[in-house]
Design a protein around this motif. Sequence first.
Motif, short mmCIF file in Angstrom:
data_model
loop_
_atom_site.label_atom_id
_atom_site.label_comp_id
_atom_site.label_asym_id
_atom_site.label_seq_id
_atom_site.Cartn_x
_atom_site.Cartn_y
_atom_site.Cartn_z
N LEU A 9 0.92 -1.41 0.28
CA LEU A 9 0.12 0.16 0.26
C LEU A 9 0.83 1.11 0.21
N SER A 10 1.87 1.40 0.24
CA SER A 10 2.48 2.54 0.67
C SER A 10 3.26 3.39 -0.41
N ALA A 11 3.09 2.09 -1.85
CA ALA A 11 3.43 3.29 -2.80
C ALA A 11 2.74 2.79 -4.44
N THR A 12 1.64 3.06 -3.88
CA THR A 12 1.10 2.78 -4.95
C THR A 12 0.38 3.50 -6.21
N ASN A 13 0.21 4.62 -5.51
CA ASN A 13 1.52 6.00 -6.58
C ASN A 13 2.07 6.32 -6.36
N CYS A 14 3.21 6.85 -7.12
CA CYS A 14 4.07 7.78 -7.11
C CYS A 14 4.38 9.04 -8.40
N SER A 15 4.23 9.41 -8.21
CA SER A 15 5.23 10.56 -9.31
C SER A 15 6.98 10.16 -9.85
N PRO A 16 6.63 10.29 -11.12
CA PRO A 16 7.48 9.35 -11.76
C PRO A 16 9.22 9.47 -10.64
N LYS A 17 9.87 10.69 -9.88
CA LYS A 17 10.85 10.81 -9.86
C LYS A 17 10.84 9.34 -8.23
N ASN A 18 9.83 9.57 -8.06
CA ASN A 18 9.80 8.36 -6.95
C ASN A 18 9.48 6.24 -8.06
N ALA A 19 10.13 6.93 -8.66
CA ALA A 19 9.09 5.53 -8.96
C ALA A 19 10.77 3.87 -8.77
N HIS A 20 11.80 4.59 -8.50
CA HIS A 20 12.51 3.79 -7.69
C HIS A 20 12.21 2.92 -6.67
N ILE A 21 10.93 3.55 -6.11
CA ILE A 21 10.65 3.11 -4.79
C ILE A 21 9.33 2.17 -4.87
N GLN A 22 8.87 2.56 -6.33
CA GLN A 22 8.35 1.25 -6.60
C GLN A 22 8.76 0.05 -7.03
N ASP A 23 9.42 0.80 -7.44
CA ASP A 23 10.52 0.03 -8.06
C ASP A 23 11.03 -1.41 -7.00
N MET A 24 11.95 -1.01 -5.65
CA MET A 24 12.04 -1.55 -4.41
C MET A 24 10.78 -2.38 -4.15
N LEU A 25 9.47 -2.03 -3.86
CA LEU A 25 8.71 -2.98 -3.37
C LEU A 25 8.36 -3.78 -4.38
N LYS A 26 8.25 -3.47 -5.37
CA LYS A 26 7.84 -4.26 -6.36
C LYS A 26 8.66 -5.75 -6.60
N LYS A 27 9.86 -5.18 -6.01
CA LYS A 27 11.25 -6.51 -5.93
C LYS A 27 10.60 -7.73 -4.61
N GLN A 28 9.94 -6.64 -3.35
CA GLN A 28 10.26 -7.21 -2.67
C GLN A 28 8.65 -7.95 -2.59
N ARG A 29 7.86 -7.47 -3.61
CA ARG A 29 6.45 -8.53 -3.19
C ARG A 29 6.92 -9.26 -4.38
N ALA A 30 7.50 -9.41 -5.72
CA ALA A 30 7.82 -10.54 -6.77
C ALA A 30 9.11 -11.87 -5.96
N GLN A 31 9.55 -11.28 -4.16
CA GLN A 31 10.25 -12.53 -4.06
C GLN A 31 9.25 -13.68 -3.18
#
Length: 207
Positions: free
Chosen positions: A112-134
Amino acid sequence: MSRAGRPRMFDRDEAIFNAMLLFWDEGFEATSLSQLRKVMGNISASSFYTTFQSKEDLFCEVVNMYMNTFGQVSLCLKDISLEPREAVEQALRQTAKMQTDSSHPHGCLVVLSATNCSPKNAHIQDMLKKQRAQIRDWLTACIKTAVKKGELPKTLDVDILTTVIYSFMNGISIQARDGISFDTIDAAITQIMSIWDMLAQSVHTDK
C-alpha cells in the motif's frame, strides 16, 4: 574546549519503528519530513539528515524493519518442514491476521505505501515490487514442490495458480484497509484453498 559531536538523543530503532507506522498509514509520498521528525521523537532536521541522510534512505530502513517483523508472516512459504498446502494456507491466514490487527495500520506496507508515485519516485515503487516478487517466488516454489510430489496435477499451469493465490494475498491489504473483518477474510481463505483441494482431488481421480 569544543566537543567533536553531540550524541543522538533518541532511540534509533524506535524512531524507525514509528516512521514505519507513519509510512504504513500515509504512504511514502504523502508522508512529510515534518511528520516524520515529529513521530520520531521531535528530532531536529540536522539530527534527521545526519542519521538517515534522506527520506528515501529512511524508507529503505523502514521496509527492511517491516520485512523482518510484520512481514515474517510469509516466511512459512520457505519452510521445507511444512507440506506445500500447509505452508500456503498458513501464509494466507497469518497475513490476514496481521493485516487486520488493530494495533497498527491495516493492510500491508509493501503493497500500500507506494501504489501511486510521481515519476521521480519510481525507484521506490521498484524496490517494493522486488519485495513482492520475492514472496511470489516463494509461493511459486511451494506450488512446484506440490506438483513434483504428486499432490497437484503434473499438467497444472503453476503460474496461473500462483497468480490466483497471490492476487488474493495482495488483495487482503485493500480488504483490511476497508475494514473487512478477519473472520470474513479467513472464511474467504477457506474458499481459496478449496481450489487447491479440487486440483489435488483431480490427481486421485485420474489414477
